[in-house]
Design a protein around this motif. Structure first.
Motif: not given
Lengths: 409, 82, 356
Positions: C5-27
């Motif tokens: 099923q297509r979805k519209t206007d969802i925008g890009p995925p949230h960037y947080k899920q792509f940040l490595p743990p070290i970046i999450q920690k030192n963000y």
């Protein structure tokens, strides 16, 4: 699959820099479209002209952008590129990925497209190069059901883009990644459904280093800055000197406002005169740190040369707080669009419209006062407008002066 | 005004401009809302519904976007007609 | 299999899920960074955590095969986390120092080129060219490949007075801010377009076409139900061709490239600047564009030999003067170098002080 003889572009597989021809051939190994793209490009190199036609009308139902129609004039000779449309995927803030996410993107693209990409396009989208019209709805369903939406094209808000910001930089003055995400989500309608006179780009940089080139490439440039002073760690200053930095030549003499002094021991900054250009901080990052109130400078108007020459963005709001939920910034953007919409002819970027209508009309339209931070220098010519209100205000001021006996210029 | 009636008016507005002027979304919103003394948002909502079902479509040409009546080819491609 | 099923206007995925743990920690809590070589830098957080970045060149035009190879490398050494840069480089994000040398070894073995960080030449911002654009009057990817093969040392190891940003635009539309680069190549047409009058009426809007011309060279041609172009005014920008397909401007023997220098986008020391024209025309010479490449390399070398530390190309030229730039480089100064479009007033010398 047809094997093309490609002596000219084969030359571009030689040499140390990674070869785009090698990439095209990799994709061509098991993809008819990419294979024909290779033969098609060889022909361009032989004849020294391109064969792509003007973009056609293609897209997914309901959206007015995100897919760019591309057809070749040589569809009979190279049927694989007869249709070779571009799909723009909206990139995540800061171009961060996991291997799992990107592999999934690749799997879908291999199934329905040429296997060729640009990572990334100039505006920031993840660009998928080359697919056929009848695959577009399927591609959109596959990507959007997995959380990937299309980016923008046409007379719309183009996919916003930002620098790496707090993800990996000590200089950022606001959360560029978060603002980029927030604005992209807020303006989904403006991104997908072209309702403007022409394109509108927003780019976000955390400091004056401007790693996304917002000052040159965005109708609206949001550039991080601060209001406090630069904190100096004198021990680290000594380390830089010890390690061979000629602080007077490299830092003091290169400061554009001449607000730094160094006596061979301590570095001093006259913060009131600092214009926050980032030179000293970027060269002595261990020793110098911006402190105090953080935010951004908003500039407007930059664009490439078409139609009447390039523009760099100029200041409209010297300082704005950039904190979630970013209400003030979103309101400002809406006001800017409203003024642009009211005043633009088709294909006029906002910078050009401001040139035509004047900064006064624009600033009044968005509710900003004139201030010297907006300009490099005041006008040189004596041709200017005086409204009745202006004259009344000048006269009122003079009447007030007569009363108080004190001039106010 | 009924949605269907409004949409017919919007369609007629686009039909009148066909081949003469490329309509931006804004041109339709202003034109139709003025003609019928309606709020622009109401026209916008009706217009968007029409685009979502392929009665109208976003087009692109000469470097700018516009709203048009879809060709048969487009409707066939989207499975709107056989 | 049924389509999801297509979805519209969802925008890009949230960037947080792509940040490595070290970046999450030192963000947002990074303290400083150091450039260790042109290929490697390390960022240090307030926490003391260290994040190494290994930057690798890419040709921007990537096959899914190579993207998967990037993914494999990231999985092997970086927990699957990596990013791309605005200038089309790949950055592998390493949080475990022990992985750094093996990663570099692996990248070398695979033939990936590390570099571009600091006072170097990094990857080139460029446009689509013949690979995929309708208005291209050269191939951007081929020019970039040819240039960078010659300038490889400045990417990998050799240090310059400051960073040097190159860009290639395959027409004057310049998608990608080519107009503010240290050295920019822009492809140019040099002939007045021709018009297939019989198609004009059906495919073009008269006011749009007239309005598309920056020099007001276009006027109506009622006899042909088309337009005419005043050859004395036309500067061959091709914008009329963009808005009106029956207009044709491509010419294999007359299309070529121009070279502009001295632009920058950051505000360090001096304000952002446009690049300025120094070489108005070099013929298109695919597949290797030898003269254009030689010209760029020459300008890089003169800059490297003469600029002060931290001076960008434009800052160096402003200090020594444009007349000195032309004498140092031996580039012929031509009529094309004098602005007769929008910026003439601002660009003439209004004093008698200059150098010989």
């Amino acid at each position: 699959m047809k094997k093309y003889d490609t002596p000219l572009i084969d030359e571009l597989e030689k040499g140390p820099w990674p070869s785009f021809v090698t990439e095209m051939k990799k994709a061509a190994k098991n993809n008819e479209m990419a294979n024909d793209a290779v033969g098609h490009l060889e022909k361009c190199y032989r004849t020294k002209v391109g064969y792509w036609k003007h973009g056609g009308i293609v897209g997914v139902l309901g959206y007015g952008g995100g897919v760019i129609g591309r057809y070749s004039e040589l569809g009979d000779e190279f049927p694989g590129v007869a249709h070779f449309h571009t799909v723009r995927l909206n990139q995540p803030s800061g171009f961060f990925y996991t291997s799992a996410a990107l592999k999934e993107i690749c799997d879908i693209w291999d199934k329905y497209g040429s296997g060729l990409t640009n990572v990334h396009g100039s505006t920031g989208d993840l660009v998928l190069l080359g697919t056929k019209t009848d695959a577009l709805e399927t591609i959109f369903a596959e990507y959007s059901s997995r959380g990937w939406d299309l980016g923008s094209s046409g007379s719309a808000l183009r996919t916003p883009s930002c620098c790496v910001g707090p993800g990996r930089c000590e200089w950022t003055n606001y959360d560029t990644l978060d603002l980029n995400y927030a604005l992209t989500q807020e303006f989904q309608d403006e991104i997908h459904r072209p309702m403007f006179s022409y394109k509108f780009k927003i780019k976000m940089s955390g400091c004056a280093c401007d790693c996304v080139a917002s000052i040159a490439r965005a109708d609206m440039s949001i550039i991080g800055t601060w209001k406090g002073h630069i904190e100096v760690n004198q021990d680290e200053v000594k380390n830089y000197a010890k390690n061979g930095m000629d602080i007077n030549a490299e830092i003091v003499n290169m400061c554009p406002t001449q607000c730094i002094s160094y006596d061979g021991k301590d570095l001093k900054i006259n913060n009131a005169e600092c214009s926050r250009c980032m030179h000293c901080i970027s060269k002595m990052t261990k020793a110098l740190k911006a402190t105090g109130e953080r935010g951004a400078t908003i500039c407007i108007g930059s664009k490439a040369p078409i139609v009447v020459g390039s523009l760099l963005s100029w200041v409209i709001v010297p300082f704005i707080k950039v904190e979630p939920p970013y209400t003030e910034l979103k309101d400002l953007i809406r006001k800017i669009w409203e003024w642009w919409d009211d005043n633009a002819k088709p294909r006029e970027r906002i910078g050009e419209v401001i040139e035509m209508k004047g900064m006064r009309s624009f600033l009044e339209g968005i509710g900003q006062a004139p201030i010297p931070q907006q300009i490099k220098e005041p006008r040189k010519d004596p041709f200017m407008f005086y409204t009745e209100e202006d004259m009344a205000a000048f006269k009122a001021k003079e009447a007030e002066e007569k009363k108080t006996g004190k001039y106010k210029f | 005004m009924e949605m269907a009636e409004l949409q017919d008016k919007i369609f007629a507005f686009c039909e009148a401009a066909k081949g003469k002027k490329k309509l931006k979304e804004k041109d339709i919103l202003i034109g139709v809302s003025t003609e019928l003394s309606l709020e622009k948002d109401e026209v916008k909502k009706a217009l968007r519904e029409m685009i979502n079902v392929g009665r109208l479509m976003y087009s692109y040409g000469g470097g700018a976007s516009s709203v048009e009546i879809p060709s048969e080819e487009y409707l066939r491609e989207k499975g709107m007609i056989k | 299999m049924a389509l999801p099923q297509r979805k519209t206007d969802i925008g890009p995925p949230h960037y947080k899920q792509f940040l490595p743990p070290i970046i999450q920690k030192n963000y947002g809590k990074w303290k400083y960074h150091e450039v260790l070589s042109h290929g490697v830098m390390v960022h240090v957080g307030d926490s003391g955590d260290k994040l190494w970045t290994v930057r690798v060149a890419s040709p921007r035009l990537l096959s899914t095969t190579t993207i998967r190879e990037h993914c494999d490398v990231a999985e092997k050494f970086c927990g699957g986390f990596f990013r791309y840069t605005t200038r089309n480089n790949v950055e592998f994000l390493v949080s475990d120092e022990k992985q750094l040398e093996p990663l570099k070894k692996d990248l070398t073995a695979r033939g990936f080129k590390m570099g571009g960080i600091g006072a170097a030449i990094t990857n080139v911002v460029h446009t689509q060219g013949w690979v995929h654009c309708h208005s291209a009057c050269t191939d951007a990817s081929g020019l970039v490949k040819s240039m960078m093969d010659e300038l490889m040392d400045y990417f990998e190891s050799k240090t310059l007075p400051n960073k040097l940003r190159l860009a290639v635009a395959c027409c004057v539309n310049m998608c990608g801010a080519v107009h503010c680069s240290d050295i920019a190549v822009v492809a140019v047409h040099t002939k007045v377009p021709t018009i297939a009058h019989e198609n004009f009426k059906n495919m073009c809007e008269l006011p749009t076409v007239i309005g598309s011309c920056p020099t007001r060279a276009i006027s109506p041609d009622p006899a042909n139900k088309s337009i005419k172009i005043n050859a004395d005014k036309c500067m061959y920008c091709g914008n009329c061709f963009t808005v009106c397909p029956p207009i044709s401007i491509k010419d294999p023997e007359r299309d070529g490239v121009a070279i502009l220098v001295g632009g920058k986008i950051n505000s360090l020391r001096s304000n952002p600047k446009f690049s300025k024209l120094v070489i108005p025309f070099i013929s298109n010479e695919p597949p290797r564009w030898p003269k254009a490449v030689a010209a760029i390399k020459h300008i890089v070398e003169v800059y490297a030999a003469n600029a002060r530390k931290h001076e960008r190309v434009g800052e160096w030229i402003e200090r020594i003067g444009w007349e000195r730039f032309f004498s140092l480089t031996g580039i012929d100064f031509t009529f094309q170098c004098i602005d007769d479009f929008t910026f003439m007033r601002d660009t003439m010398r209004t004093s008698s002080t200059f150098k010989w």
